[in-house]
Design an enzyme around this catalytic site. Sequence first.
Site, PDB file in Angstrom:
ATOM      1  N   ASP A 172       0.841  -1.199   0.000  1.00  0.00           N
ATOM      2  CA  ASP A 172       0.000   0.000   0.000  1.00  0.00           C
ATOM      3  C   ASP A 172       0.875   1.248   0.000  1.00  0.00           C
ATOM      4  OD1 ASP A 172      -2.459   1.725   0.603  1.00  0.00           O
ATOM      5  OD2 ASP A 172      -3.294  -0.285   0.840  1.00  0.00           O
ATOM      6  N   HIS A 238      -4.286   5.587   3.300  1.00  0.00           N
ATOM      7  CA  HIS A 238      -4.842   4.387   2.683  1.00  0.00           C
ATOM      8  C   HIS A 238      -4.250   3.124   3.302  1.00  0.00           C
ATOM      9  CE1 HIS A 238      -5.847   1.617  -0.681  1.00  0.00           C
ATOM     10  NE2 HIS A 238      -6.804   2.478  -0.973  1.00  0.00           N
ATOM     11  N   SER A 564     -10.800  -1.174  -2.243  1.00  0.00           N
ATOM     12  CA  SER A 564      -9.589  -1.182  -1.419  1.00  0.00           C
ATOM     13  C   SER A 564      -9.908  -1.554   0.017  1.00  0.00           C
ATOM     14  CB  SER A 564      -8.921   0.196  -1.433  1.00  0.00           C
ATOM     15  OG  SER A 564      -8.232   0.416  -2.632  1.00  0.00           O
TER      16      SER A 564
END
Length: 792
Positions: A172, A238, A564
């Site tokens: 990520d 994220h 995601s």
Amino acid sequence: MDNPIHTRFTLPCLGLRAAAAVLLLLLLLSPAAITPVASHNDHGEHKNYLVIVRSRYEYDKNVHKNVSSWHASLLSSVCDTAKEVLEADPTAISRLIYSYRTVVNGFAARMTPEELDKMSKMEWFDRALPEQTFHLLTTRTPHMLGLMGGRRHGGLWNTSNMGEGVIIGILDDGIYAGHPSFDGAGMQPPPAKWKGRCDFNKTVCNNKLIGARSYFESAKWKWKGLRDPVLPIAEGQHGTHTSSTAAGAFVPNASVFGNGLGTAAGMAPRAHIAFYQVCYEDKGCDRDDILAAVDDAIGDGVDILSLSLGHEDAIDFSDDPVSLAGYTAILNGVFICAAAGNTGPSPSTLVNEAPWLLTVGASTTDRRFLASVKLGDNVQIDGESLNDPNTTMGDLVPLVRDVSDGLCVNGNVLKAQNVSGKIIICEAGGDVSTAKAKMLKGIGVVGMIVVTPELFGPVIIPRPHAIPTVQVSNAAGQKIKAYIHKARGPTATFVFKGAAFNTPRSPMVAPFSSRGPNRRSRGILKPDIIGPGVNIIAGVPSIEDVDLLRNAEVPRFDIKSGTSMAAPHLSGIAALIKHAHPTWSPAVIKSALMTTAEPNDNLRKPIQDVNGRPANLVAIGAGHVNPKKAMDPGLVYNMTAMGYVPYLCGLNYTDDKVSTIIYPEPPVSCAKLSRLEQDDLNYPSITVILNQPPFTAKANRSVTNVGAASSTYTVEVNVPASVTVEVNPPKLTFKALEEVLNYSVTIKSANGQALTGPVEGELKWLSGKYVVRSPILVTNESGPSPAETRKP
């Protein structure tokens, strides 16, 4: 420590002897002592390429100490070695970016077009792929998915020990290591097989976050000014969110400004996290860095890989880093889970299509964050908001709309004298709503209503905003605008109600979740499964675009949506299964998740799409994940990694491309193998293509008994009258665990004519408590040839 065969430093592109001398020197140095140097005197424009070596070529261990030495010699054979260049700058020219051990037979390097042309004439050269950029695509979901609860209530955490000892590798954009979700208190040390490292200092990594590494050797050439993020690794929004979703520790009193208050936890709270940074904010994820990270992760000893990234193009399996790395992962017994993409609801938008990946779409949950717009005529319009439920707006205030384009992006047009002290209604688009809120706050707006696009249907994705904000569906927005149009002096106020679990129907397919059909292999249904991906609460370094009061505590949880967010849900659940069944192969875990997935919602009706109609198979795959059932699936569809080789040959891949995908397995010759049609791949779902007379197809399957030792399963098929389905044999009788039995499914057009469109159904094997379900998709479209690929 690094495996000595895989090096992350760059080697000068010198003559053969010079390259060997420099290589020897570097091998004697520790990796920390090696500093990549910039190129100064090489000629022409340099670009990054992934160079694929023909699989039949291997390095001579009598000549080269390791594969990196060999790759350096291959690269040096085409480099400019002019004496005057080397004399002017002895450090020129750093070109070898990565030397790959297992994910592909090749290396990443910087070259000029002239050097690439010269290299393309070498006998060992297969092809070179230009640089590519990939993109990044909770307090409630453990309860919703049945993970919590005592033994009497069947909580899966009790039977799986919360994934203890399983290592989940996350690729990520960075991780906030100090987040409470990564607290190692009460965690056991990682298993002895763990060989990874932590690039944070020793006080940050612990028994929860056991590894953290970053990869930017390729990306740094593409994005000027990108600093070396190795120490420290970036604190990614994220990556922190996905990591805490997969395996975050228990964190009490977690909420987003009071919304969703509860104890946050990941799907596998006792699993270990190994983090690999391959993405960078506002830039993306470089292909060659992704390959290097997976190369290391496999060597480090991860059990699960979770990738919430992808490329919107339908990339050939032999060129796609997720496909290449994913195959090597399953070859090493590593389960790999990948996001389906966020460009739905249009068809044929799905990414990560290879059958050895678990491709995950997104669904809604049963929780909403309720708020209402109370209009001056006393009508209340329902919506959602992340404002603190204790917030009160007070009396009615004037309600206006942006009469220019409705998007509320131009402060000069709106002007403070027109909107100050008022609530404004804005259409979605033009800019993210959080940025709009900050701008509107600056000109005195006291509240904002955001109208969701029509294609989102009833699904609302609330965000924290700088001013009180209610987000409403498109239908609700039209009612508010109609009131503004007809009322004299329209007014409104907000009523914030907080989290509620009264969603009329859930789960529902997320509007953004990418849909099939599979562009690279039409005979394989994708996505495989859907999982929670809308309004997921998980850890973040802080909430963006919200102004906090001085000395206010920094919020450590936020709501995010996307496939995601769905992929790490499945990665964490896979870790629970891996703990309970440590000998199960990646294919068995995948089968268990798919054949037990739910096609129905909380009302026991078919899962809906946002248009109000039942979702089709290219939106939901096998259905919504059911972790409890997946732990004990009864029958499974098992496959070895090499079982995909006849399938790849059947897709008309060349021998070299098949060998590229399956590396480091020995190269193959498709002419010497029996080609396997797509519908005969031992997949948990069944897709057949009826596009040629006599419009009939036969799919063969093998099932392995992992339920009751002595058991009999009978078949049940549900399909529309436009097709007929015959299963042979219609009954399977098992006498032992791990016994394998075969069956075939013959599907025909009922009238012997071509189908007018896709036909959907299901096949179920029934035995007592077990229901082993496979979706059936019958289509008349074969799609483009899967073997069509871009040329370098």
